[in-house]
Design a protein around this motif. Sequence first.
Motif, short mmCIF file in Angstrom:
data_model
loop_
_atom_site.label_atom_id
_atom_site.label_comp_id
_atom_site.label_asym_id
_atom_site.label_seq_id
_atom_site.Cartn_x
_atom_site.Cartn_y
_atom_site.Cartn_z
N GLN A 1 39.23 44.40 36.25
CA GLN A 1 39.13 45.28 37.40
C GLN A 1 38.19 44.64 38.40
O GLN A 1 37.33 43.83 38.05
CB GLN A 1 38.60 46.65 36.98
CG GLN A 1 39.61 47.41 36.16
CD GLN A 1 39.23 48.86 36.01
OE1 GLN A 1 38.23 49.32 36.56
NE2 GLN A 1 40.03 49.59 35.27
N ASN A 2 38.37 44.98 39.68
CA ASN A 2 37.57 44.38 40.74
C ASN A 2 36.08 44.54 40.50
O ASN A 2 35.32 43.58 40.62
CB ASN A 2 37.94 44.99 42.10
CG ASN A 2 39.34 44.64 42.53
OD1 ASN A 2 39.90 43.64 42.12
ND2 ASN A 2 39.90 45.48 43.37
N GLY B 1 43.08 39.61 34.77
CA GLY B 1 43.29 40.87 34.06
C GLY B 1 42.07 41.75 34.03
O GLY B 1 41.89 42.53 33.10
N HIS C 1 39.68 40.14 44.63
CA HIS C 1 40.73 40.97 44.06
C HIS C 1 41.89 40.13 43.53
O HIS C 1 42.54 40.50 42.56
CB HIS C 1 41.23 42.02 45.05
CG HIS C 1 41.95 41.49 46.24
ND1 HIS C 1 43.30 41.25 46.25
CD2 HIS C 1 41.51 41.15 47.47
CE1 HIS C 1 43.67 40.78 47.43
NE2 HIS C 1 42.59 40.71 48.18
N GLU C 2 42.15 38.97 44.13
CA GLU C 2 43.21 38.09 43.64
C GLU C 2 42.81 37.48 42.28
O GLU C 2 43.62 37.42 41.36
CB GLU C 2 43.49 36.97 44.64
CG GLU C 2 44.11 37.46 45.93
CD GLU C 2 44.20 36.37 46.99
OE1 GLU C 2 43.53 35.32 46.84
OE2 GLU C 2 44.94 36.57 47.96
N LYS D 1 39.51 31.88 47.10
CA LYS D 1 40.37 33.04 46.85
C LYS D 1 39.53 34.29 46.99
O LYS D 1 38.32 34.27 46.82
CB LYS D 1 40.96 32.99 45.44
CG LYS D 1 42.16 32.11 45.33
CD LYS D 1 42.93 32.48 44.08
CE LYS D 1 44.29 31.84 44.13
NZ LYS D 1 45.11 32.24 43.02
N HIS E 1 35.53 43.60 47.11
CA HIS E 1 36.72 42.97 46.54
C HIS E 1 37.37 41.98 47.50
O HIS E 1 38.15 41.14 47.08
CB HIS E 1 37.74 44.05 46.16
CG HIS E 1 38.29 44.78 47.34
ND1 HIS E 1 37.59 45.80 47.95
CD2 HIS E 1 39.44 44.64 48.01
CE1 HIS E 1 38.31 46.25 48.96
NE2 HIS E 1 39.43 45.56 49.01
N ALA F 1 40.64 38.75 40.17
CA ALA F 1 40.60 39.83 39.17
C ALA F 1 41.99 40.12 38.64
O ALA F 1 42.18 40.34 37.45
CB ALA F 1 39.99 41.08 39.79
N LYS F 2 42.97 40.09 39.52
CA LYS F 2 44.34 40.36 39.10
C LYS F 2 44.84 39.26 38.16
O LYS F 2 45.48 39.54 37.15
CB LYS F 2 45.24 40.45 40.33
CG LYS F 2 46.65 40.89 40.04
CD LYS F 2 47.42 41.08 41.32
CE LYS F 2 48.83 41.56 41.05
NZ LYS F 2 49.58 41.74 42.30
N GLU F 3 44.53 38.01 38.48
CA GLU F 3 44.95 36.89 37.64
C GLU F 3 44.27 36.92 36.27
O GLU F 3 44.87 36.58 35.26
CB GLU F 3 44.63 35.56 38.32
CG GLU F 3 45.51 35.25 39.50
CD GLU F 3 45.10 33.96 40.20
OE1 GLU F 3 44.26 33.22 39.65
OE2 GLU F 3 45.62 33.71 41.29
#
Length: 99
Positions: free
Chosen positions: A16-17, A14, A7-8, A4, A34, A10-12
């Motif tokens: 920041q990149n 919670g 950035h994916e 993955k 990222h 990091a989003k999962e």
Amino acid sequence: MGKKRVHELAKELGLQNRDLINRLKKAGFDVKSHSSTVDEDDARRAVKKSSDGGARVKADDPRPKGGGKVIRRRKKDAPATPGGDAKPAAKPQVIVRRR
């Protein structure tokens, strides 16, 4: 699971990149931006082993919380007009064209 992008993940999680990139670099991953790809399982293990213990959100985030809306308020000393903020009608300009 597979690879993955940072950035994916990091989003999962919670995060920041840039925070996730720093944690992955400390764990020994070769991450530059990222959009770098990492193995998802290894990255999750590395984040869990980090000293912070996983996903943590900063309490004092400097960005305003408003969804990007800008509220413009009328000056207090300006009287409210009944027609709203409409400007008074100006005289029409007369254009004279000469040949």
